[in-house]
Write an enzyme that holds these catalytic residues in place. Sequence first.
Site, short mmCIF file in Angstrom:
data_model
loop_
_atom_site.label_atom_id
_atom_site.label_comp_id
_atom_site.label_asym_id
_atom_site.label_seq_id
_atom_site.Cartn_x
_atom_site.Cartn_y
_atom_site.Cartn_z
N SER A 131 0.81 -1.22 0.00
CA SER A 131 0.00 0.00 0.00
C SER A 131 0.84 1.27 0.00
O SER A 131 1.93 1.32 0.60
CB SER A 131 -0.87 -0.02 1.26
OG SER A 131 -1.39 1.27 1.52
N GLU A 133 0.21 3.59 1.80
CA GLU A 133 0.31 3.99 3.22
C GLU A 133 1.70 3.68 3.78
O GLU A 133 2.08 4.22 4.82
CB GLU A 133 -0.75 3.27 4.05
CG GLU A 133 -2.13 3.89 3.94
CD GLU A 133 -2.19 5.30 4.51
OE1 GLU A 133 -1.92 5.47 5.71
OE2 GLU A 133 -2.50 6.23 3.75
N TYR A 154 -1.64 0.26 10.71
CA TYR A 154 -1.90 -0.39 9.42
C TYR A 154 -0.68 -0.25 8.51
O TYR A 154 -0.22 -1.24 7.91
CB TYR A 154 -3.13 0.24 8.77
CG TYR A 154 -3.33 -0.16 7.32
CD1 TYR A 154 -3.95 -1.35 6.98
CD2 TYR A 154 -2.88 0.66 6.27
CE1 TYR A 154 -4.13 -1.73 5.65
CE2 TYR A 154 -3.05 0.30 4.94
CZ TYR A 154 -3.67 -0.89 4.64
OH TYR A 154 -3.84 -1.26 3.33
P1 NDP Z 1 -11.53 -4.41 1.92
O1 NDP Z 1 -11.47 -3.88 3.30
O2 NDP Z 1 -12.69 -4.06 1.04
O3 NDP Z 1 -11.45 -6.02 1.97
C1 NDP Z 1 -10.64 -6.68 2.89
C2 NDP Z 1 -10.87 -8.16 2.77
O4 NDP Z 1 -10.07 -8.84 3.76
C3 NDP Z 1 -12.32 -8.59 3.04
O5 NDP Z 1 -12.64 -9.67 2.17
C4 NDP Z 1 -12.27 -9.08 4.47
O6 NDP Z 1 -13.29 -10.00 4.80
C5 NDP Z 1 -10.90 -9.75 4.45
N1 NDP Z 1 -10.37 -10.01 5.79
C6 NDP Z 1 -10.34 -9.18 6.85
N2 NDP Z 1 -9.81 -9.79 7.92
C7 NDP Z 1 -9.47 -11.04 7.52
C8 NDP Z 1 -8.91 -12.17 8.16
N3 NDP Z 1 -8.59 -12.13 9.46
N4 NDP Z 1 -8.71 -13.29 7.45
C9 NDP Z 1 -9.08 -13.34 6.15
N5 NDP Z 1 -9.62 -12.32 5.48
C10 NDP Z 1 -9.82 -11.18 6.16
O7 NDP Z 1 -10.16 -4.00 1.21
P2 NDP Z 1 -9.85 -3.68 -0.33
O8 NDP Z 1 -10.52 -4.64 -1.19
O9 NDP Z 1 -10.05 -2.23 -0.54
O10 NDP Z 1 -8.27 -3.91 -0.37
C11 NDP Z 1 -7.71 -5.18 -0.66
C12 NDP Z 1 -6.30 -5.25 -0.11
O11 NDP Z 1 -5.50 -4.22 -0.71
C13 NDP Z 1 -6.18 -5.04 1.40
O12 NDP Z 1 -5.10 -5.82 1.84
C14 NDP Z 1 -5.85 -3.55 1.52
O13 NDP Z 1 -5.17 -3.32 2.73
C15 NDP Z 1 -4.97 -3.37 0.31
N6 NDP Z 1 -4.93 -2.05 -0.28
C16 NDP Z 1 -6.10 -1.42 -0.61
C17 NDP Z 1 -6.07 -0.21 -1.25
C18 NDP Z 1 -7.31 0.51 -1.62
O14 NDP Z 1 -7.23 1.72 -1.91
N7 NDP Z 1 -8.47 -0.15 -1.68
C19 NDP Z 1 -4.77 0.43 -1.60
C20 NDP Z 1 -3.61 -0.35 -1.23
C21 NDP Z 1 -3.70 -1.54 -0.60
P3 NDP Z 1 -14.76 -9.49 5.27
O15 NDP Z 1 -15.49 -9.15 3.99
O16 NDP Z 1 -15.30 -10.67 5.97
O17 NDP Z 1 -14.56 -8.28 6.14
P1 GDR Z 2 -6.80 5.83 3.50
O1 GDR Z 2 -8.32 5.98 3.04
O2 GDR Z 2 -6.61 6.13 4.93
O3 GDR Z 2 -5.98 6.64 2.53
O4 GDR Z 2 -6.55 4.27 3.30
P2 GDR Z 2 -9.57 6.75 3.68
O5 GDR Z 2 -10.54 6.88 2.59
O6 GDR Z 2 -10.00 6.12 4.96
O7 GDR Z 2 -8.95 8.19 4.03
C1 GDR Z 2 -8.41 9.06 3.05
C2 GDR Z 2 -8.17 10.44 3.65
O8 GDR Z 2 -9.42 11.04 3.94
C3 GDR Z 2 -9.34 11.66 5.21
N1 GDR Z 2 -10.67 11.78 5.82
C4 GDR Z 2 -11.48 10.77 6.17
N2 GDR Z 2 -11.34 9.43 6.03
C5 GDR Z 2 -12.35 8.64 6.47
N3 GDR Z 2 -12.24 7.30 6.33
N4 GDR Z 2 -13.47 9.14 7.07
C6 GDR Z 2 -13.66 10.48 7.23
O9 GDR Z 2 -14.65 10.91 7.77
C7 GDR Z 2 -12.61 11.34 6.75
N5 GDR Z 2 -12.44 12.69 6.73
C8 GDR Z 2 -11.27 12.93 6.16
C9 GDR Z 2 -8.43 10.74 6.00
O10 GDR Z 2 -7.91 11.41 7.16
C10 GDR Z 2 -7.37 10.42 4.94
O11 GDR Z 2 -6.40 11.41 4.91
C11 GDR Z 2 -7.07 3.59 2.16
C12 GDR Z 2 -7.36 2.14 2.58
O12 GDR Z 2 -8.03 1.50 1.53
C13 GDR Z 2 -6.07 1.40 2.88
O13 GDR Z 2 -6.36 0.00 3.08
C14 GDR Z 2 -5.13 1.53 1.67
O14 GDR Z 2 -3.91 0.88 1.91
C15 GDR Z 2 -4.90 3.01 1.38
O15 GDR Z 2 -6.15 3.63 1.10
C16 GDR Z 2 -3.98 3.22 0.18
#
Ligand code: NDP
Ligand code: GDR
Length: 340
Positions: A131, A133, A154
């Site tokens: 990520s 992050e 995270y």
């Molecule tokens: P989501 O939060 O939508 O999905 C996370 C998934 O992980 C869900 O299927 C969840 O299951 C599963 N999960 C959570 N805990 C466990 C566990 N203990 N064992 C097995 N599975 C588990 O995330 P995204 O689809 O957005 O992201 C996919 C991956 O990419 C994650 O690893 C995230 O950290 C990473 N990532 C995401 C980014 C983004 O912008 N979306 C950017 C960079 C990295 P359940 O549905 O049951 O909760």
């Molecule tokens: P992020 O995504 O932390 O970048 O992680 P998120 O959408 O939660 O936050 C993005 C930015 O928005 C600001 N923010 C808020 N965020 C949330 N969730 N709720 C609020 O009310 C709010 N107000 C402002 C946050 O402070 C932050 O700066 C996501 C996840 O998908 C991670 O799993 C993944 O790795 C990274 O993106 C890349």
Amino acid sequence: MKKAFITGITGQDGSYLAELLLEKGYEVHGMVRRSSSFNTQRIDHIYQDPHTPGCRLFLHYGDLNDSSSLNLLLKKLRPDEIYNLGAQSHVRVSFDVPEYTGEVTGLGATRLLEAVRELNLADTRIYQASSSEMFGASPPPQNEATPFYPRSPYGCAKVYAYWIGVNYREAYGLHVSNGILFNHESPRRGETFVTRKVTRAASRIKVGLQQKLYLGNLDAKRDWGYAKDYVEAMWLMLQQPRGDDYVVATGEAHSVRELCEAAFGHVGLDYRQHVEIDPRYYRPTEVDHLLGDASKATRQLGWKPRTSFAELIRLMMESDVALAERELRAGAGPAVSRHG
Ligand code: NDP
Ligand code: GDR
């Protein structure tokens, strides 16, 4: 027929990746967690009864915190490709559950890699969902050479998972790739991430189901892309002769404020009349500015983002306006303020 194993198949990315792999003719096996409520909504449209002839999507119970389930599943399936997408993926929530986040998001990767090593799955290719992050406080633009400076439990867990992947690649010759993906969104994005929180609220406010939206830091900047474009990059990484690490991003950043302007603007509203600040959404340490340089992925994988920020907000808003109208017809009540 190639066989893929996906952890996190019920999440945003898992659902798009499963669709992509099914289209490409794979047999897809997804690991799901036992939950007291339904957690398969994102894949219900592609799920088939396993007794159906020609069925190519199978779900198995397991957990990244449970090595025995990972070992047994991998022993039985011997997949060609593993996509480790499972995680406690919410950055702010990771401050509330830091140890659990480390277990699932960090050590979970080791459990999976150890299972591959112990079972001698030498030809299995592994994708680790790394990520942006991990870059945290490192100034933009960020690429593969940018130092990691995570700003949350995270982010720290993802840095650990990244390096254990690199280590298993170097120590045991495993085909491991880290996709360092910047934020990517879609109509399937979880409702506590900021893009979806904003598009959901703007749509509900438009149809009269809600008055206010409470947010945290409006000045944070993110490089937001479309999840459907990004899962293609994951697949491309595993088609390369060797495992490697790649940044995947659009190269364009916008603030949360600009996101609000675009989403509320889509339905003719002024966000300033509806958005209020609630400090509980602030993070103890914030990531101020993420802007990715994906030139390596473009050069080596031939990958490019296809969806602009404006287009992404448009498609999320269209989907959420339709959802809000359905809720209105069904007599939905006022919004629940969720933690996130
Ligand atoms: P989501 O939060 O939508 O999905 C996370 C998934 O992980 C869900 O299927 C969840 O299951 C599963 N999960 C959570 N805990 C466990 C566990 N203990 N064992 C097995 N599975 C588990 O995330 P995204 O689809 O957005 O992201 C996919 C991956 O990419 C994650 O690893 C995230 O950290 C990473 N990532 C995401 C980014 C983004 O912008 N979306 C950017 C960079 C990295 P359940 O549905 O049951 O909760
Ligand atoms: P992020 O995504 O932390 O970048 O992680 P998120 O959408 O939660 O936050 C993005 C930015 O928005 C600001 N923010 C808020 N965020 C949330 N969730 N709720 C609020 O009310 C709010 N107000 C402002 C946050 O402070 C932050 O700066 C996501 C996840 O998908 C991670 O799993 C993944 O790795 C990274 O993106 C890349």
